[in-house]
Scaffold this active site. Structure first.
Site, short mmCIF file in Angstrom:
data_model
loop_
_atom_site.label_atom_id
_atom_site.label_comp_id
_atom_site.label_asym_id
_atom_site.label_seq_id
_atom_site.Cartn_x
_atom_site.Cartn_y
_atom_site.Cartn_z
N HIS A 24 0.76 -1.09 0.01
CA HIS A 24 0.10 0.13 0.08
C HIS A 24 0.94 1.13 0.02
O HIS A 24 0.41 2.32 0.31
CB HIS A 24 -1.05 -0.05 1.25
N HIS A 111 -0.45 -15.66 8.65
CA HIS A 111 -0.05 -14.41 7.98
C HIS A 111 1.31 -13.96 8.58
O HIS A 111 1.92 -14.82 9.70
CB HIS A 111 -1.03 -13.17 8.04
N ASP A 345 -7.78 -12.96 -2.87
CA ASP A 345 -8.16 -14.00 -3.80
C ASP A 345 -8.58 -15.29 -3.02
O ASP A 345 -8.06 -15.40 -2.07
CB ASP A 345 -6.81 -14.29 -4.33
#
Length: 396
Positions: A24, A111, A345
């Site tokens: 980002h 993650h 996704d």
């Protein structure tokens, strides 16, 4: 290739690629050093692979809509490489950092939030930072330059989806004629005919159904990408520690969400006896050169290419970020519930196809330049004396 702390974002020895950017930030991209001078190169050579990788391609991928338009910043004039470093950037435009405010309190399960915090003492406040698949844009852009060079040599790199969840191509026979023929003939155009990027039309529908079902439950599913590299010169690979299959494994397992790598007969080959798995040499009637009969080795023996097709498979886990409430713990260790947002996704393998191709191309390009340097150096050495001729028997 130095693997010290100052080179953790650089891949390659002679064809060096350094990627930059977070998911980002303002832009992502790469700096590529070691590009041969005089190579015709424009953005049009690089954009096709980035377009294949970009998000928002279909309902099977994240709806984040980035065009991923590449810009060449340096290293070329009049569409020709100068031999100096080429800088490529892609500007981030469709950003929603507010979608990640919940990660201020909770590390997302499976993650990289927690491990980045442990390593650096801080982490990117939005998205996955450098662990995000958006980092791979630089790799894909750089590999397009390698592939432009490959076009002069006839080297072809084609990857495709071979499994989604429990649905996979039939590989019960490690050397089935249909699979061998697929590796020899499959093209990117054939791969891209389906949204799932599988060239086996008999299972495409089931693969898409599995992904759509996972998406409808705000869940995700994993898969496998298989890659073939054709017309690779012999002699590539650097024993003992930089064998070509080792470099391919290194490259593939550096891709986000990867969890497994196998080459040639792979794990299936462990079920065979040596008498079955050994690969006799024969003389190819078309080329007059030696070749193997089965290619169980996947084009590499002793860490060095033997002229056969290189083929391998890469396992991708289910995407870690899902839009479900998950019981977990906060950074302080308190029990809680993480309700992730954002656009993700449900399955990464369709978009991973060009990324696998890209890392394979970077490995082959670097190995090719290293071997070419060795051959050029060797060319000025006098022929070996007759007494040492047994060191270099004549080959077909």
């Amino acid at each position: 290739m130095s693997r010290g702390p100052t080179h953790m974002s650089t891949f390659g020895k002679l064809f060096k690629v350094t990627t930059f950017g977070e998911s980002h930030c303002r832009s992502v991209g790469c700096i590529v050093d070691g590009i041969p001078p005089g190579l015709q190169l424009t953005e049009d050579d690089i954009q096709p692979q980035l377009t294949r990788r970009r998000p928002g391609q279909s309902h099977l991928t994240t709806p984040r809509n980035e065009q991923d338009t590449v810009e060449i910043q340096s290293g070329t004039e009049f569409g020709v490489t100068l031999g100096t470093p080429v800088c490529l950037i892609v500007r981030n435009k469709d950003q929603r950092p507010h979608d990640y405010s919940e990660t201020d309190s909770y590390p997302r399960p499976s993650h990289a939030d927690y491990t980045y915090l442990l390593k650096y003492g801080l982490k990117a406040s939005s998205g996955g930072g450098r662990s995000s698949a958006r980092e791979t844009i630089g790799r894909v852009a750089a590999s397009a330059i390698a592939e432009k060079y490959f076009s002069l040599l006839g080297i072809e790199v084609v990857a495709f989806v071979s499994a989604v969840g429990p649905c996979s191509m039939d590989r019960s026979d490690t050397n089935s004629p249909s699979f061998v023929n697929l590796l020899q003939t499959v093209t990117r155009e054939q791969v891209d005919k389906s949204l799932i990027r599988c060239p086996d039309e008999s299972i495409v529908g089931e693969m898409q159904r599995i992904v759509e079902e996972a998406k409808s439950r705000s869940d995700s599913i994993g898969g496998v990408v298989t890659c073939v590299i054709r017309n690779v010169p012999t002699g590539l690979g650097e024993p003992s520690f930089d064998k070509l299959e080792a470099m391919l494994a290194h490259a593939m397992l550096s891709i986000p969400a990867t969890k497994g790598f196998e080459i040639g007969s792979g794990f299936q080959g462990t079920k065979l006896y040596g008498s079955q798995h050994n690969d006799p040499f024969v003389k190819d009637p078309k080329t007059g050169k030696l070749r193997t009969t089965q290619n169980y080795s996947g084009g590499i023996q002793g860490g060095i290419t033997n002229g056969e097709n290189i083929y391998f498979s890469v396992a991708f886990k289910p995407p870690a970020t899902i839009s479900q409430s998950q019981s977990t713990a906060s950074y302080e260790g308190d029990d809680g519930v993480l309700a992730a947002r954002g656009r993700h996704d449900p399955n990464v393998v369709p978009r991973a196809v060009p990324i696998v191709e890209s890392m394979a191309s970077l490995v082959i390009m670097d190995a090719l330049m290293i071997q070419n340097a060795r051959n050029a150096t060797k060319s000025v050495v006098p022929p070996i004396p007759e007494a040492a001729s047994r060191l270099a028997p004549k080959i077909a």
